[in-house]
Design a protein around this motif. Structure first.
Motif, PDB file in Angstrom:
ATOM      1  N   GLU A   1       7.649   6.508  16.699  1.00  0.00           N
ATOM      2  CA  GLU A   1       6.821   7.721  16.676  1.00  0.00           C
ATOM      3  C   GLU A   1       7.123   8.965  15.717  1.00  0.00           C
ATOM      4  O   GLU A   1       6.316   9.715  15.438  1.00  0.00           O
ATOM      5  CB  GLU A   1       7.124   8.639  18.022  1.00  0.00           C
ATOM      6  N   THR A   2       8.220   8.648  14.977  1.00  0.00           N
ATOM      7  CA  THR A   2       8.595   9.515  13.682  1.00  0.00           C
ATOM      8  C   THR A   2       8.055   9.279  12.685  1.00  0.00           C
ATOM      9  O   THR A   2       8.165   9.852  11.657  1.00  0.00           O
ATOM     10  CB  THR A   2      10.120   9.541  13.700  1.00  0.00           C
ATOM     11  N   LEU A   3       7.161   8.328  12.787  1.00  0.00           N
ATOM     12  CA  LEU A   3       6.357   7.772  11.212  1.00  0.00           C
ATOM     13  C   LEU A   3       5.023   8.724  11.078  1.00  0.00           C
ATOM     14  O   LEU A   3       4.363   8.675  12.148  1.00  0.00           O
ATOM     15  CB  LEU A   3       5.721   6.403  11.531  1.00  0.00           C
ATOM     16  N   GLU A   4       5.123   9.658  10.359  1.00  0.00           N
ATOM     17  CA  GLU A   4       4.047  10.406   9.922  1.00  0.00           C
ATOM     18  C   GLU A   4       2.863  10.002   9.375  1.00  0.00           C
ATOM     19  O   GLU A   4       1.768  10.390   9.730  1.00  0.00           O
ATOM     20  CB  GLU A   4       4.560  11.686   9.304  1.00  0.00           C
ATOM     21  N   SER A   5       3.188   9.118   8.245  1.00  0.00           N
ATOM     22  CA  SER A   5       2.001   8.784   7.533  1.00  0.00           C
ATOM     23  C   SER A   5       2.426   7.193   7.017  1.00  0.00           C
ATOM     24  O   SER A   5       3.635   7.208   6.747  1.00  0.00           O
ATOM     25  CB  SER A   5       1.430   9.862   6.386  1.00  0.00           C
ATOM     26  N   LEU A   6       1.445   6.585   6.679  1.00  0.00           N
ATOM     27  CA  LEU A   6       1.671   5.262   6.190  1.00  0.00           C
ATOM     28  C   LEU A   6       0.393   5.102   5.040  1.00  0.00           C
ATOM     29  O   LEU A   6      -0.728   5.110   5.306  1.00  0.00           O
ATOM     30  CB  LEU A   6       1.543   4.249   7.075  1.00  0.00           C
ATOM     31  N   THR A   7       0.795   4.785   3.773  1.00  0.00           N
ATOM     32  CA  THR A   7      -0.053   4.732   2.638  1.00  0.00           C
ATOM     33  C   THR A   7       0.232   3.486   1.849  1.00  0.00           C
ATOM     34  O   THR A   7       1.245   3.169   1.479  1.00  0.00           O
ATOM     35  CB  THR A   7      -0.021   6.097   1.699  1.00  0.00           C
ATOM     36  N   LEU A   8      -1.059   2.665   1.808  1.00  0.00           N
ATOM     37  CA  LEU A   8      -1.009   1.385   0.855  1.00  0.00           C
ATOM     38  C   LEU A   8      -1.183   1.998  -0.657  1.00  0.00           C
ATOM     39  O   LEU A   8      -2.205   2.531  -0.820  1.00  0.00           O
ATOM     40  CB  LEU A   8      -2.215   0.461   1.200  1.00  0.00           C
ATOM     41  N   PHE A   9      -0.188   1.911  -1.313  1.00  0.00           N
ATOM     42  CA  PHE A   9      -0.333   2.302  -2.908  1.00  0.00           C
ATOM     43  C   PHE A   9      -0.507   1.130  -3.953  1.00  0.00           C
ATOM     44  O   PHE A   9      -0.669   1.556  -5.099  1.00  0.00           O
ATOM     45  CB  PHE A   9       0.740   3.299  -3.129  1.00  0.00           C
ATOM     46  N   ASP A  10      -0.234  -0.125  -3.722  1.00  0.00           N
ATOM     47  CA  ASP A  10      -0.471  -1.006  -4.439  1.00  0.00           C
ATOM     48  C   ASP A  10      -0.691  -2.082  -4.058  1.00  0.00           C
ATOM     49  O   ASP A  10      -0.187  -2.712  -2.697  1.00  0.00           O
ATOM     50  CB  ASP A  10       0.821  -1.085  -5.320  1.00  0.00           C
ATOM     51  N   VAL A  11      -1.439  -3.156  -4.543  1.00  0.00           N
ATOM     52  CA  VAL A  11      -1.858  -4.420  -4.171  1.00  0.00           C
ATOM     53  C   VAL A  11      -1.710  -5.191  -5.546  1.00  0.00           C
ATOM     54  O   VAL A  11      -2.487  -5.009  -6.780  1.00  0.00           O
ATOM     55  CB  VAL A  11      -3.248  -4.570  -3.547  1.00  0.00           C
ATOM     56  N   TYR A  12      -0.947  -6.387  -5.284  1.00  0.00           N
ATOM     57  CA  TYR A  12      -0.645  -7.397  -6.611  1.00  0.00           C
ATOM     58  C   TYR A  12      -0.918  -8.667  -6.301  1.00  0.00           C
ATOM     59  O   TYR A  12      -0.486  -9.203  -5.288  1.00  0.00           O
ATOM     60  CB  TYR A  12       0.778  -7.039  -7.039  1.00  0.00           C
ATOM     61  N   GLU A  13      -1.845  -9.355  -6.968  1.00  0.00           N
ATOM     62  CA  GLU A  13      -1.594 -11.027  -6.928  1.00  0.00           C
ATOM     63  C   GLU A  13      -1.520 -11.298  -8.555  1.00  0.00           C
ATOM     64  O   GLU A  13      -2.290 -10.932  -9.602  1.00  0.00           O
ATOM     65  CB  GLU A  13      -2.976 -11.367  -6.579  1.00  0.00           C
ATOM     66  N   GLY A  14      -0.549 -12.355  -8.750  1.00  0.00           N
ATOM     67  CA  GLY A  14      -0.426 -12.702 -10.116  1.00  0.00           C
ATOM     68  C   GLY A  14       0.722 -13.812 -10.429  1.00  0.00           C
ATOM     69  O   GLY A  14       1.214 -14.324  -9.490  1.00  0.00           O
ATOM     70  N   ASP A  15       1.230 -14.105 -11.529  1.00  0.00           N
ATOM     71  CA  ASP A  15       1.854 -15.276 -11.688  1.00  0.00           C
ATOM     72  C   ASP A  15       3.388 -14.637 -11.180  1.00  0.00           C
ATOM     73  O   ASP A  15       4.270 -15.847 -11.191  1.00  0.00           O
ATOM     74  CB  ASP A  15       2.214 -15.326 -13.165  1.00  0.00           C
ATOM     75  N   GLN A  16       3.856 -13.466 -10.675  1.00  0.00           N
ATOM     76  CA  GLN A  16       4.855 -13.307 -10.165  1.00  0.00           C
ATOM     77  C   GLN A  16       5.312 -13.730  -8.737  1.00  0.00           C
ATOM     78  O   GLN A  16       6.147 -13.558  -8.176  1.00  0.00           O
ATOM     79  CB  GLN A  16       5.442 -11.791 -10.265  1.00  0.00           C
ATOM     80  N   LEU A  17       4.198 -14.226  -8.179  1.00  0.00           N
ATOM     81  CA  LEU A  17       3.875 -14.708  -6.751  1.00  0.00           C
ATOM     82  C   LEU A  17       3.616 -15.940  -6.749  1.00  0.00           C
ATOM     83  O   LEU A  17       2.607 -16.603  -7.700  1.00  0.00           O
ATOM     84  CB  LEU A  17       3.154 -13.574  -6.057  1.00  0.00           C
ATOM     85  N   PRO A  18       3.860 -16.564  -5.756  1.00  0.00           N
ATOM     86  CA  PRO A  18       3.518 -18.174  -5.322  1.00  0.00           C
ATOM     87  C   PRO A  18       1.914 -17.966  -5.235  1.00  0.00           C
ATOM     88  O   PRO A  18       1.275 -17.039  -4.825  1.00  0.00           O
ATOM     89  CB  PRO A  18       3.998 -18.351  -4.054  1.00  0.00           C
TER      90      PRO A  18
END
Length: 877
Positions: A813-830
């Motif tokens: 309940e103490t979570l006041e806000s949740l924000t998605l600030f980055d999406v990454y797809e590239g060679d550093q990920l499988p």
């Protein structure tokens, strides 16, 4: 209706002619709205000129012009030369219907013609033309532009005028161009004012004159057996009303086909907006303008010996006077020759077979009374509105026909040298109007607030005698029907005049009394609202949505809810899409749009196209309105009988057939959401903007709206979100709309910019989630926030919304806000993976959170996301 002022004054017995503005003000006082004032637009010098010589000068283009010397008296060049009589006006003219010695009308430099056309000296065809020789069209006297006005021809029947003509005379009063005409806007309930007779009656009432004399008050002979045979047959009346209930026929023989229309009649026709044609036709048109009773003249020699009025047969045709072959409907009422050959569409237009021609000398004059509904339907069915149909569909006086027919006979005898037959036909099947039971106190009770309080003094003009006098002034017959009360008011029986079919109830009579007394004398009293009333929760929410969108920069519009089937094809709806089932309008305004919209985007996107087409580059529009979904197949509302209240069962059937009409909200976005500026590059609208608007509207209404990936026309299949409502208890509800980017093919078909985005929500469904309960406010904490970031790796097909939802559930309940600030797809990920970075903001209502507590809540959130979506914390690689 155009009403020449001097004609009006003649009918009411005024000796001095007032200005058009004064007449208009007097008519407004009794409820007749003035549309415009015509006349008095010409500024001189407009003078009589005598043509001294005419020189023909052929031109290279094949046209021959006349170079003329015109004597204009002490005007123009003569005046400039100090009054030298040898100096004449030089004018170039292209008309060929005049010669030397003729008197003409000249507008000289400095004059102004209708349409604000200023005249000046100018060089043309190698000569300096100092003015213009005028035609009827240029002076607004008629439509003839082939030749100029020759006064010897215009006043051929008035030798005294010709004898008095002198070059230089002012032609404005000579031609009546200083006379004014008031255009009156006639409302549908005041059809009797589609005549000079009706307007003059109202003008006399406004001025308090008793000098009005009814032009139709003439003696008429009784019908006899030697009249022209006429039969009224109607086997398919509309709503039980006979198509024709009165038909008067009179015959005049020996009319001179070459007899001219007198100048006074031609002038009144022209100033009333009608073109003089021939004596016979002009007499019928003149009397229609005078009395409001349309007439029709048949060539008697083309008829077989009788007239029958009947409905059209299926497949019957008639070539009308406008040279159009018309296929008739079985509801059309026809005037036929002996019941066989159609002669005219009753009340609308005559046919060619019996048209009065240049050789007609034997004339059958028709004066009839036709059902307004029948005439109105025929006029609209054939898309042809005439002067006659406009009067019949508003209601013509059924007692007027014999008098106007007699007036026509008299004029044809007097002006055309005809001889009237002794036979008179008058088939009268009209029914008398029942008197209205009325209590004279009603005029006071309905007009004066507080009049029911005992002891309240009766206002001037509303006592019994004044009420009766007002009713008699408008033509009613009033008879006492009971004893007077303490204030001398009493019940009466009121027989409305035959020319007022709109007077049917007591309140109708009260309106007439108030009109004559003056609407300005009715007190303006605002009703006091009782306690506990006001806007409903639904109304407040609808206004709140509009205010929120306007605050976000969108513009509210209202579009017409009518669409065509082609709209569904352009929007890419599948054949089985429920939105293709639309309500069809019985009498659409346009044949191209006969359906009621099933989606707000059906009418909102064309409005976007209009705005973009007019130069608006960045456009954001929204509309809140109804859509229409038909009930079960075959559900049709019954037509209740006229004149009685429908039964409860019939009302229930009507209600069951009414389409469902939920209220929707739609918005369209095109162009740039962030414009180019000193701050950097602009940003084109994208699907997230439309989806974000939907989520924001849910927040404003206190409803969580959750986006989910979807495929739904007319949106782009990869950039469309279904908007699902979440209940107050957190359980997912129904899909209440869609948002995203429109399909490229739809944008091209509708002709809106590429990448246009849109949203549409079922506002009623969204509000149903709240159940009408108000949004509850939350206590604002004064303790500091604690922020932490987390990057999670998930499969690329996992929606970011599912991850966010799991994080919220685990964070507490103490979570006041949740924000998605980055999406990454590239060679550093499988391969097949993506990284989603979220910022979690925590705040407690009663304490400052410690680092360990925040870390623990973050770990709980990550664990919840791992269980729900398989997310793992992104680590170094």
């Amino acid at each position: 209706m155009l009403a020449p002022v001097e004609w009006l004054c003649e009918l009411v017995g005024l000796l001095q002619t007032p200005s058009g503005e004064e007449v208009a003000a007097d008519l407004v006082r009794v409820g007749l709205e003035e549309e415009s004032i015509v006349g008095g637009e010409i500024t001189g010098p407009l003078v009589v000129g005598k043509v001294l010589d005419v020189t023909d000068e052929p031109q290279k283009n094949g046209k021959t012009i006349h170079f003329c010397h015109v004597d204009v008296g002490d005007h123009g060049q003569r005046a400039a030369a100090g009054g030298d009589p040898s100096v004449t006006q030089e004018i170039v003219c292209g008309a060929h219907n005049f010669s030397a010695g003729d008197h003409v009308v000249c507008i000289l430099p400095g004059g102004v013609l209708p349409g604000d056309f200023a005249i000046s000296a100018r060089k043309t065809y190698g000569h300096m033309s100092n003015g213009m020789i005028c035609s009827s069209l240029e002076l607004g006297l008629g439509q003839d532009h082939d030749g100029i006005i020759v006064l010897e021809e215009m006043f051929a029947d008035r030798p005294e005028v010709l004898a008095s003509l002198k070059p230089g005379d002012d032609a404005i009063p000579l031609l009546g161009l200083d006379a004014e005409t008031v255009e009156v806007n006639v409302t549908p309930d005041r059809g009797y004012c589609f005549s000079m007779r009706g307007i003059a009656r109202e003008y006399a009432l406004s001025r308090g004159l008793d000098s009005f004399r009814d032009p139709a008050a003439v003696e008429t002979p009784a019908a006899n057996d030697t009249g022209y045979p006429v039969r009224l047959v109607d086997d398919a009346p509309i709503h039980g009303r006979q198509g024709c209930d009165r038909y008067v026929a009179r015959i005049v023989r020996g009319v001179d086909p070459a007899a001219p229309t007198p100048a006074w009649m031609a002038d009144r026709l022209t100033r009333s907006g009608m073109r003089p044609i021939s004596l016979t036709v002009d007499v019928t048109n003149y009397l229609m303008l005078l009395t409001g009773q349309p007439l029709h003249a048949f060539d008697l020699d083309t008829l077989s010996g009788s007239i029958e009025v009947r409905r059209a047969h299926a497949g019957e045709t008639l070539r009308t006077l406008d040279d159009v072959e018309r296929t008739l409907d079985t509801e059309d009422l026809l005037i036929t020759d002996g019941g066989e050959t159609p002669l005219a569409i009753a009340g609308v237009m005559g046919g060619e077979t019996s048209e009065v021609s240049g050789s007609t000398s034997a004339i059958l004059v028709e004066a009839a009374h036709f059902d307004p509904v029948t005439v109105a339907r025929s006029s609209r069915r054939h898309k042809f509105s005439t002067e006659a149909s406009r009067r019949f569909e508003r209601g013509v006086d059924p007692r007027l026909a014999p008098a106007v027919a007699q007036l026509a006979v008299d004029l044809l005898v007097e002006l055309g040298g005809g001889i009237a037959d002794a036979g008179v036909t008058d088939v009268d099947e009209t029914t008398p109007v029942a008197p209205i039971a009325f209590h004279t106190r009603e005029a006071w009770r309905l007009v004066e607030p507080g009049s029911s309080v005992p002891g309240t003094p009766v206002p001037a003009g509303l006592d019994h005698e004044a009420v009766v006098a007002a009713l008699r002034a408008i033509g009613c017959e009033v008879a006492d029907a009971g004893e007077a009360d303490a204030d001398s008011f009493r019940p009466v029986e009121v027989a409305p005049p035959s020319w007022r079919p709109d007077l049917a109830t007591g309140p109708d009579l009260v309106e007439e009394i108030a009109r004559l007394r003056g609407y300005d004398r009715i007190p303006a009293v605002l009703p006091s609202a009782p306690s506990g009333r006001g806007l409903t929760a639904r109304q407040r929410s609808t206004r709140l949505v509009g205010t929120a969108l306007a605050g976000l920069g969108l513009t509210e519009v209202l579009s017409y809810p009518f669409v065509g089937e082609a709209t569904f094809d352009r929007f890419g709806y599948q054949a089985d899409d429920a939105r293709r089932r639309a309500v069809r309008i019985a009498n659409p305004l346009s044949d191209e749009a006969p359906l009621m919209r099933t989606s707000l985007l059906d009418s909102l996107l064309p409005m976007l196209r209009v705005n973009v087409g007019r130069g608006a580059g960045d456009v954001s529009l929204f509309e809140c309105g109804l859509v229409f979904h038909p009930r079960a197949e075959g559900a049709a509302a019954p037509v209740p009988p006229v004149g009685e209240r429908p039964s409860v069962e019939v009302l229930e059937e009507i209600d069951a057939a009414v389409p469902e009409q939920p209220r929707h909200l739609a918005a369209v976005l095109a162009g740039q959401s962030v414009p180019l500026g000193p701050w950097g590059e602009g940003r084109v609208v994208e699907a997230a903007d439309a989806i974000g608007l939907a989520i924001e509207l849910g927040r404003v209404l206190g409803v969580e709206l959750r986006p989910e990936a979807a495929r739904y026309a007319p949106w782009h299949p990869g950039r469309c979100a279904a908007i699902r409502a979440i209940g107050r208890d957190g359980t997912p509800g129904e899909v209440v709309g869609h948002a995203g980017e429109l399909h490229p093919k739809v944008c091209a078909a509708v002709e809106v910019p590429a990448r246009t985005c849109a949203l549409e929500l079922d506002l009623d469904a969204v509000l149903a989630v709240t159940g009408g309960a108000p949004v509850q406010g939350h206590h604002l904490s004064t303790y500091p926030v604690a922020r932490t970031d987390v990057a999670l790796v998930v499969d690329t097909d996992v929606p970011a919304g599912d991850v966010a939802r799991a994080l919220r559930e685990g964070a507490g309940e103490t979570l006041e806000s949740l924000t998605l600030f980055d999406v990454y797809e590239g060679d550093q990920l499988p391969e097949g993976k993506k990284s989603l970075a979220y910022r979690l903001t925590f705040r407690a209502a009663d304490r400052t959170l410690k680092t360990g507590q925040v870390s623990a809540m973050r770990d709980d959130a990550v664990a919840s996301a791992r269980r729900a979506t398989g997310a793992e914390i992104r680590g170094p690689r």
